[in-house]
Design an enzyme around this catalytic site. Structure first.
Site, short mmCIF file in Angstrom:
data_model
loop_
_atom_site.label_atom_id
_atom_site.label_comp_id
_atom_site.label_asym_id
_atom_site.label_seq_id
_atom_site.Cartn_x
_atom_site.Cartn_y
_atom_site.Cartn_z
N ASP A 74 45.63 27.39 99.75
CA ASP A 74 45.42 28.57 98.46
C ASP A 74 44.19 27.09 97.99
OD1 ASP A 74 47.56 28.85 99.00
OD2 ASP A 74 48.58 27.07 97.87
N GLY A 100 58.28 27.52 92.72
CA GLY A 100 59.72 27.07 92.82
C GLY A 100 59.39 25.78 93.42
N GLU A 138 65.76 27.77 91.46
CA GLU A 138 67.58 28.05 92.35
C GLU A 138 67.97 26.85 92.18
OE1 GLU A 138 66.55 30.10 96.07
OE2 GLU A 138 65.64 31.89 95.03
N MET A 199 67.49 38.69 91.07
CA MET A 199 67.14 38.74 92.52
C MET A 199 68.63 39.57 92.76
SD MET A 199 65.72 35.06 93.85
CE MET A 199 66.76 34.35 92.52
N TYR A 201 70.26 40.38 96.04
CA TYR A 201 70.50 40.24 96.66
C TYR A 201 70.94 39.60 97.15
CZ TYR A 201 65.94 38.96 96.18
OH TYR A 201 64.21 38.99 95.30
N ASP A 202 71.37 38.71 98.43
CA ASP A 202 72.24 37.58 99.37
C ASP A 202 73.63 37.62 98.43
OD1 ASP A 202 69.88 36.51 100.29
OD2 ASP A 202 68.85 35.28 99.02
#
Ligand SMILES: *[C@@H]1O[C@H](CO)[C@@H](O)[C@H](O)[C@H]1NC(C)=O
Ligand SMILES: *[C@@H]1O[C@H](CO)[C@@H](O)[C@H](O)[C@H]1NC(C)=O
Ligand SMILES: CC(=O)N[C@H]1CO[C@H](CO)[C@@H](O)[C@@H]1O
Length: 384
Positions: A74, A100, A138, A199, A201-202
């Site tokens: 980075d 995150g 999360e 999100m 999905y999942d």
């Protein structure tokens, strides 16, 4: 079958689907997550996204400061610089930083740590010239986390406003009605955020013991019972609406990957076919379409209620999204007046065009599907 459904939806949803009320309108956001690697930064299709989110920055648990996720790449190798440099080629593109870290939960409980974090975010954002900041936590779960997450967001927002550069703030949230109620003070969060990356999905995983699609749009009444009753995109995003988030701040997230299962019996391959317990995985869309093309024996099917495809071959089973299912979801966004779409992630689209649908077929579908759509904004519900 999928095409019939799709044309029906286009016909039903498009006419008059945009708010009839007077008020501000905005172009939809097309939020693209990107992780450095392939394609290379310079090859990122900045004309197909409104926001690109460089994933992920990290956290120092010594100083509680935001730090680059990969210092060597980075910073030393100019990753951030090259990424921000995309704005020269694409002047309208917003280049955002996504963050995150699993230890974020040990940060937000303490005002002192939050304060250090906020200062470090402002510092890193201004040093490198990012346009916005995104948090992928999360997930908040405890009462103290639910209480302090909006505080953290408000503190960031206040600091950002003080900088006067219009920096945007977003968070990624799970599609799970129970997690939403437990972890998220929706009105407080949506008040200080520019957008929420939902999100979508999942929604199914290896814990189930049966094969299933992971981003069904609607509930399948014959299949989705007990704990799966609300496990569909529509019910879960409506939870955010019902709990008080303005629709224009909600970006519907779609997966550019499938979830795989290993069947127990090759003869049983429908939705909910028995599958090995704890043996699910992920597979990129670009690999799915290549496998279907190159390996004889794949059979493609369609969930007529969930409105997403699946495919199987011998004991292999995968639930995913294709251009048809994404077109349906884009029409759903229009019909519902949501703020736009998000994807995880552009790296896994068929960016080389190997499968014969052109380069970035999924991402192009998001653009085509939202073409000429304007997001209705409730002007009495705008940002503080
Ligand atoms: C969007 O608008 C342009 C100009 O009016 C038009 O040519 C084009 O067909 C429209 N696209 C869609 C998908 O409706
Ligand atoms: C607009 O937002 C205000 C404030 O949140 C709310 O009271 C009102 O019901 C909203 N109007 C519409 C049409 O959604
Ligand atoms: C710098 C930046 O990304 N600003 C955006 C913040 O959000 C508003 C509302 O969506 C946009 O209009 C700005 O361009």
């Amino acid at each position: 079958m999928s095409r019939i459904v799709y044309f029906l939806l286009v016909w039903v949803f498009i006419p008059g689907s945009i708010s009839d009320e007077p008020g501000e309108v905005r172009p939809p956001r097309i939020v693209c997550y990107y992780t450095p690697g392939n394609p290379d930064i310079e090859d990122v299709p900045g004309d197909l996204c409104t926001n690109i989110l460089y994933s992920f920055a990290s956290l120092s648990t010594d100083t509680w400061e935001l730090i680059p996720g990969n210092y060597k790449f980075d910073i030393e190798e100019g990753g951030y610089k090259r990424f921000i440099g995309l704005k020269e080629k694409f002047p309208n593109l917003k280049t955002d930083l996504s963050f995150g870290h699993e230890n974020f939960k040990y940060l937000i409980r303490y005002e002192e740590r939050r304060d250090k974090f906020v200062k470090s975010v402002v510092k890193l954002m201004s040093e490198h010239g990012f346009d916005g900041f995104d948090i992928d936590w999360e997930f908040p779960f405890l009462p103290i986390e639910r209480e302090n997450y909006p505080l953290m967001i408000e503190e960031l927002r206040t600091a950002f406003n003080a900088e006067g550069r219009g920096w945007n703030l977003s968070i990624a949230v799970p599609s799970d009605v129970y997690l939403t109620d437990i972890g998220y003070d929706v009105p407080a969060l949506c008040k200080s955020l520019h957008s929420v990356n939902f999100m979508g999905y999942d929604l199914r995983s290896e814990k189930e013991g049966f094969a299933d699609v992971h981003s069904p749009l609607y509930r399948r009444p014959d299949l989705d019972v007990f704990i799966f009753y609300y496990s569909n995109v529509n019910d879960c995003i409506m939870k955010w609406v019902d709990n008080g988030c303005p629709r224009y701040k909600l970006m519907l997230g779609v997966p550019f990957y499938g979830r795989t299962f290993t069947l127990l019996d090759a003869a049983r391959h429908n939705l909910h076919a028995p599958a090995k317990f704890g043996n699910a995985g992920w597979i990129n869309y670009n690999e799915i379409c290549r496998n279907i093309l190159d390996e004889p024996g794949w059979v493609q099917e369609y969930d007529d209620v969930g409105l997403v495809p699946w495919a199987y071959r011998d004991l292999n089973w995968v639930g995913y999204e294709d251009t048809d299912s994404l077109m349906i979801k884009m029409n759903y966004i229009r019909e519902q007046g949501f703020g736009g779409v998000m994807n995880w992630r552009i790296n896994t689209d068929d960016y080389t065009g190997y499968c014969g649908q052109g380069t970035y077929p999924l991402l192009r579908t998001l653009n085509y599907g939202l073409e000429n759509y304007t997001v209705p904004v409730n002007t009495s519900d705008t940002l503080p």
